[in-house]
Design an enzyme around this catalytic site. Structure first.
Site, mmCIF file in Angstrom:
data_model
loop_
_atom_site.group_PDB
_atom_site.id
_atom_site.type_symbol
_atom_site.label_atom_id
_atom_site.label_comp_id
_atom_site.label_asym_id
_atom_site.label_seq_id
_atom_site.Cartn_x
_atom_site.Cartn_y
_atom_site.Cartn_z
ATOM 1 N N ASP A 156 14.435 27.860 -22.536
ATOM 2 C CA ASP A 156 15.057 28.971 -21.799
ATOM 3 C C ASP A 156 14.002 29.765 -21.001
ATOM 4 O OD1 ASP A 156 17.259 30.402 -20.906
ATOM 5 O OD2 ASP A 156 17.576 31.511 -22.744
ATOM 6 N N HIS A 209 14.213 28.433 -17.269
ATOM 7 C CA HIS A 209 14.175 29.269 -16.055
ATOM 8 C C HIS A 209 12.712 29.370 -15.665
ATOM 9 C CE1 HIS A 209 18.340 30.746 -16.708
ATOM 10 N NE2 HIS A 209 18.033 30.472 -17.964
ATOM 11 N N GLU A 259 26.859 32.117 -24.357
ATOM 12 C CA GLU A 259 25.569 32.575 -24.909
ATOM 13 C C GLU A 259 25.873 33.844 -25.718
ATOM 14 O OE1 GLU A 259 22.670 33.798 -21.965
ATOM 15 O OE2 GLU A 259 21.046 33.930 -23.449
HETATM 16 N N1 ADE Z 1 18.157 34.183 -16.967
HETATM 17 C C1 ADE Z 1 17.024 33.872 -17.602
HETATM 18 N N2 ADE Z 1 17.271 33.664 -18.901
HETATM 19 C C2 ADE Z 1 18.597 33.818 -19.080
HETATM 20 C C3 ADE Z 1 19.453 33.716 -20.203
HETATM 21 N N3 ADE Z 1 19.011 33.409 -21.420
HETATM 22 N N4 ADE Z 1 20.762 33.968 -20.017
HETATM 23 C C4 ADE Z 1 21.232 34.297 -18.808
HETATM 24 N N5 ADE Z 1 20.459 34.395 -17.736
HETATM 25 C C5 ADE Z 1 19.152 34.163 -17.864
HETATM 26 ZN ZN ZN Z 2 19.094 30.353 -19.668
#
Ligand code: ADE
Ligand code: ZN
Length: 350
Positions: free
Chosen positions: A290, A31, A212
């Site tokens: 991430d 991200h 997740e």
């Molecule tokens: N936005 C940024 N990191 C994230 C993550 N690990 N899970 C969900 N949304 C996110």
């Molecule tokens: Zn993510």
């Protein structure tokens, strides 16, 4: 297994960190707002006259102690509030590309969250043009190829996602795919089935965060209702053996982020991470960072720390590198070139 035509050399465990750092790789789960280091957050706050609720870089960094995904997202969205001008988006992405080049990332597909910015009055034009300009510079100046995946925030409504898609259509050619992120539990993939169907009809590649923190059921619906080509995280899939078989059979890549999972308490420690289980079950797992500025490391930190903690081997390293290129949205000839470079890097370690 994908590596069957290439015999991976035996490499002593003490040489693995060097191999991992120097091997060519793609990063498919980053991200870009999660690459904002505290120093840059403070510099941009000053540039834009934004007042932060933290006295110093150190005070901000010491707030990075998370108990779950939501506790992280609250700070992450606050950090992104300093991004106002096109140049801010450029500077943020370019800083990430410099780190990526150092980590031997040859190709990367960046997530961005436009709703975090448009809700504050920053236009889609500002966001996309700044990020795209940085992608062009990354290729020209650093030799890193990069493309953009626009994510919908799943805690917001489907209607908001449709509006965001409309705003993005003038930039259709600058965006390769659509993703789904933010708070997972309580916001299942089916909430976005119609907007994903529209994105699919428009020819976007499709990915989504699933499994997740959320259950395997969310991975099933991401596959069957959203029709995603990759699953972001997906680590909860190991709780469902039929799902594991489906993911292996269809070679659906999982973009796994071990340090994120550690910092958000998805696993109690890295030694307990299930990356090895996923690979050994024949899944196309990849390693990614991430939100590297928040989780204590960029992609090579994820590789080296996870290998050290779980005893993964050179064979696993090759599979992870290869999976990263195979699962990317580049064309087949580019994939072949990158995978040849990966093989040469391994040969050089013989
Ligand atoms: N936005 C940024 N990191 C994230 C993550 N690990 N899970 C969900 N949304 C996110
Ligand atoms: Zn993510």
């Amino acid at each position: 297994m994908s590596s069957s035509l290439f015999s991976v050399p035996e490499i002593a465990p003490e040489r693995l960190p060097d191999l991992l750092r120097s091997m060519p790789k793609a990063e498919l789960h980053i991200h870009i707002e999660g690459s904002l280091e505290p120093e840059l957050i403070f510099a941009l706050a000053q540039r834009n006259g934004v007042v932060l609720p933290y006295a110093s870089v150190e005070a901000l960094r010491s707030a990075y102690a998370f108990s779950n995904l939501q506790s992280f997202l609250d700070i992450y969205y606050a950090g992104a509030s300093v991004l106002m001008q096109e140049q801010d988006f450029y500077d943020m992405a370019y800083a990430y590309f410099v780190k990526a080049a150092q980590d031997k990332v040859l190709h990367t597909e960046l997530f961005f969250d436009p709703q975090t910015h448009t809700a504050r009055g920053v236009s889609m034009d500002t966001v996309v043009k700044g990020l795209h300009r940085a992608c062009v510079a990354a290729q020209a100046e650093l030799g890193v190829s990069a493309s953009l995946i626009m994510c919908f925030l799943r805690h917001l409504s489907e209607e908001d996602a449709f509006e965001t898609l409309e705003q993005a259509l003038p930039y259709r050619d600058l965006i390769i795919g659509i993703g789904l992120d933010s708070g997972e539990v309580g916001n299942p993939p089916e909430k976005f089935a119609r907007v994903f169907a529209r994105c699919r009809a428009l020819g976007f590649h499709l990915v989504a965060h699933a499994g997740e923190e959320g259950p395997p059921a969310y991975v099933w619906t991401a596959l069957d209702l959203l029709k995603v080509e990759r699953v972001d995280h997906g680590v909860q899939s190991s709780k469902d053996s039929a799902l594991m078989q489906r993911l292996a059979k269809d070679r659906i890549a999982l973009t796994v982020c071990p340090l994120s999972n550690l910092k958000l308490c998805v696993f109690p420690d890295l030694a307990s991470h299930n990356l090895r289980q996923l690979l050994d079950a024949g899944l196309a797992a990849t390693v990614n960072s991430d939100d590297p500025a928040y989780f204590g490391g960029y992609i090579n930190d994820n590789f080296t720390q996870t290998f050290a903690a779980t005893g993964l081997t050179a064979q696993h390293a090759y599979e992870l590198g290869r999976n990263s290129f195979d699962a990317s949205f580049i064309d087949a000839s580019a994939k072949r070139l990158y995978i040849d470079q990966l093989k040469q890097a391994f040969e050089g370690f013989r």
